[in-house]
Scaffold this active site. Structure first.
Site, mmCIF file in Angstrom:
data_model
loop_
_atom_site.group_PDB
_atom_site.id
_atom_site.type_symbol
_atom_site.label_atom_id
_atom_site.label_comp_id
_atom_site.label_asym_id
_atom_site.label_seq_id
_atom_site.Cartn_x
_atom_site.Cartn_y
_atom_site.Cartn_z
ATOM 1 N N HIS A 32 -11.467 23.257 107.529
ATOM 2 C CA HIS A 32 -13.240 22.670 108.115
ATOM 3 C C HIS A 32 -13.621 23.089 109.512
ATOM 4 O O HIS A 32 -14.167 22.009 109.769
ATOM 5 C CB HIS A 32 -13.096 21.786 107.480
ATOM 6 C CG HIS A 32 -14.440 21.508 106.462
ATOM 7 N ND1 HIS A 32 -14.027 22.282 104.900
ATOM 8 C CD2 HIS A 32 -15.504 21.096 105.565
ATOM 9 C CE1 HIS A 32 -14.855 22.973 104.162
ATOM 10 N NE2 HIS A 32 -15.589 21.783 104.802
ATOM 11 N N ASP A 56 -20.816 23.367 108.616
ATOM 12 C CA ASP A 56 -21.503 23.800 107.377
ATOM 13 C C ASP A 56 -20.783 24.984 107.289
ATOM 14 O O ASP A 56 -21.158 26.046 107.716
ATOM 15 C CB ASP A 56 -22.928 23.227 107.361
ATOM 16 C CG ASP A 56 -23.302 24.200 105.847
ATOM 17 O OD1 ASP A 56 -23.014 24.431 104.799
ATOM 18 O OD2 ASP A 56 -25.402 24.535 106.115
ATOM 19 N N GLY A 57 -20.671 26.039 106.358
ATOM 20 C CA GLY A 57 -20.585 26.848 106.208
ATOM 21 C C GLY A 57 -19.155 27.603 105.777
ATOM 22 O O GLY A 57 -18.502 28.887 105.792
ATOM 23 N N GLY A 88 -17.193 26.928 102.894
ATOM 24 C CA GLY A 88 -17.048 27.622 102.086
ATOM 25 C C GLY A 88 -17.235 29.185 101.947
ATOM 26 O O GLY A 88 -16.310 29.760 101.080
ATOM 27 N N ARG A 89 -18.624 29.577 102.283
ATOM 28 C CA ARG A 89 -18.409 31.015 102.571
ATOM 29 C C ARG A 89 -17.975 31.367 103.096
ATOM 30 O O ARG A 89 -17.590 32.363 103.365
ATOM 31 C CB ARG A 89 -20.091 30.960 102.787
ATOM 32 C CG ARG A 89 -21.339 30.225 101.204
ATOM 33 C CD ARG A 89 -22.294 30.866 101.714
ATOM 34 N NE ARG A 89 -22.522 29.092 102.544
ATOM 35 C CZ ARG A 89 -23.615 28.385 103.629
ATOM 36 N NH1 ARG A 89 -24.867 29.351 103.112
ATOM 37 N NH2 ARG A 89 -23.459 27.542 104.010
ATOM 38 N N ILE A 90 -17.388 30.880 104.369
ATOM 39 C CA ILE A 90 -16.490 31.848 105.440
ATOM 40 C C ILE A 90 -15.085 31.780 104.957
ATOM 41 O O ILE A 90 -15.062 33.259 104.694
ATOM 42 C CB ILE A 90 -16.819 31.155 106.815
ATOM 43 C CG1 ILE A 90 -17.873 31.012 108.033
ATOM 44 C CG2 ILE A 90 -15.878 31.840 107.475
ATOM 45 C CD1 ILE A 90 -18.606 32.482 107.877
ATOM 46 N N ALA A 91 -14.672 30.900 104.383
ATOM 47 C CA ALA A 91 -13.149 31.349 103.340
ATOM 48 C C ALA A 91 -13.678 32.279 102.393
ATOM 49 O O ALA A 91 -12.224 32.986 102.336
ATOM 50 C CB ALA A 91 -12.850 30.139 103.286
ATOM 51 N N ARG A 92 -14.199 31.975 101.133
ATOM 52 C CA ARG A 92 -14.823 33.656 100.343
ATOM 53 C C ARG A 92 -14.881 34.638 100.646
ATOM 54 O O ARG A 92 -13.949 35.391 100.303
ATOM 55 C CB ARG A 92 -15.526 32.978 99.166
ATOM 56 C CG ARG A 92 -15.249 31.789 98.969
ATOM 57 C CD ARG A 92 -16.425 30.878 97.539
ATOM 58 N NE ARG A 92 -17.635 30.750 97.800
ATOM 59 C CZ ARG A 92 -18.171 29.344 98.146
ATOM 60 N NH1 ARG A 92 -16.971 28.808 98.388
ATOM 61 N NH2 ARG A 92 -19.328 28.522 98.642
#
Length: 349
Positions: free
Chosen positions: A197, A201-202, A204-208
């Site tokens: 982590h 912020d962000g 989840g979007r970076i991981a996806r």
């Protein structure tokens, strides 16, 4: 990073159901080249629809939704529009990050790339992107009754740069050694990135976004044509349960990756199932008018012109396209603005 320390021990024995899903995935991968040669127009259409769906779904998972369909379409097309609020700004940011990864020159994977994607993600907001967290964060889940429960504690801010360098280095080395299935390695990379982590912020979007890129880099290009993010959004509860099941004990190197990997592999396999259905339907379509109707209902952008349909369906005349569109309009499936070749058609619903 933790998932790659004792990789052979951690994922050396693959559960049977995961092996079965990986076989389906590899079979689907083998058919992608055939469809690129046989159905190039369909794949172009699928790719554009998947791009839009991925941007919207990955944003919606984080509660970012643009209510106006018309404004969302403008933002997703990258057309000049004054962004009115934070949701529109972040939608534009994810579009910029995902589009960057669609370029051939995004490689290689390194920490600088991860930071650049984060910078793009927040490039339309007042939030400074492109830097790791400098304060501690805790990942919590919001329960139906409104209370919050801690899911896990990420890596400390001071240790984040080191953990990210280790993660990228170990993933790259494991990929090069080619001892384990590439899809499993991408799944582990996503798991560790989400657990570290690295941003306030962000994450989840970076991981996806990186998951899409790494699968494609490994030869699993289905995420170009089917939105992985949409599948995750549709199974959000299972997604969070799988993550929670595999993050317990992560800091001690005693976590179980299989709850997450089972979920991840199943989602990728589902994407290949969707891809197979789309290509099979296209190949078995009947008359040319049927092909137009199928394209408009399932694959065309929400707003299009006759020239777009012509480009997607070589060999179908403008007259046939108009007949099919007129029939769809009579059914209430499409609407039209203007007349002649400059008319713009809009899919309804």
């Amino acid at each position: 990073m933790r998932s790659f320390v004792e990789l052979d021990t951690l994922i050396g024995r693959v559960p049977f159901e995961v092996v079965s899903d990986l076989r389906v995935i590899d079979t689907g991968r083998g058919s992608e080249a055939l469809y690129r040669d046989k159905l190039p127009a369909l794949l172009t259409s699928l790719a554009e629809r998947a791009r839009v769906a991925s941007i919207e779904a990955s944003s919606a998972i984080e509660g970012i939704v643009v209510e106006s369909r018309e404004r969302a379409d403008l933002i997703l097309r990258g057309e000049h529009v004054s962004l009115r609020d934070r949701s529109e700004q972040e939608l534009a940011g994810y579009r910029a990050a995902l589009d960057y990864l669609y370029r051939e020159d995004w490689k290689p994977l390194n920490v600088g790339l991860v930071l650049h994607l984060h910078r793009l993600l927040f490039s339309y907001t007042d939030v400074p992107g492109g830097g790791f967290k400098t304060t501690e964060n805790v990942v919590v889940d919001r329960l139906p009754d409104g209370t919050h429960v801690k899911r896990f504690t990420p890596v400390a801010a001071a240790r984040t740069p080191w953990y990210m360098e280790e993660l990228v280095g170990r993933y790259t080395a494991a990929s090069r050694e080619d001892r384990h299935h590439p899809v499993l390695l991408v799944g582990l990379f996503a798991l560790d990135l989400l657990t570290i982590h690295p941003f306030l912020d962000g994450n989840g979007r970076i991981a996806r976004a990186l998951t899409n890129a790494l699968l494609q880099d490994g030869g699993y290009e289905v995420t170009r044509y089917v939105s992985l993010e949409s599948s995750i959004a549709a199974s959000a509860d299972t997604y969070h349960e799988a993550l929670q099941g595999s993050t317990a004990g992560w800091h001690e190197g005693a976590h179980d990756p299989w709850p997450w990997l089972r979920y991840f592999v199943e989602v990728v396999r589902g994407s290949y199932d969707q891809f197979q259905r789309a290509t099979t339907t296209a190949r078995s379509a009947g008359s040319k008018q049927d092909r137009v109707r199928l394209y408009v209902r399932r694959h065309a952008p929400s707003s299009f012109r006759i020239a777009d349909v012509r480009a997607a369906l070589p060999g179908v005349s403008d007259a046939t396209i108009r007949l099919a569109l007129d029939a769809l309009r009579a059914e209430g499936a499409v609407q039209v603005d203007g007349t002649g070749r400059s008319a713009t058609w809009h899919r309804v619903g």
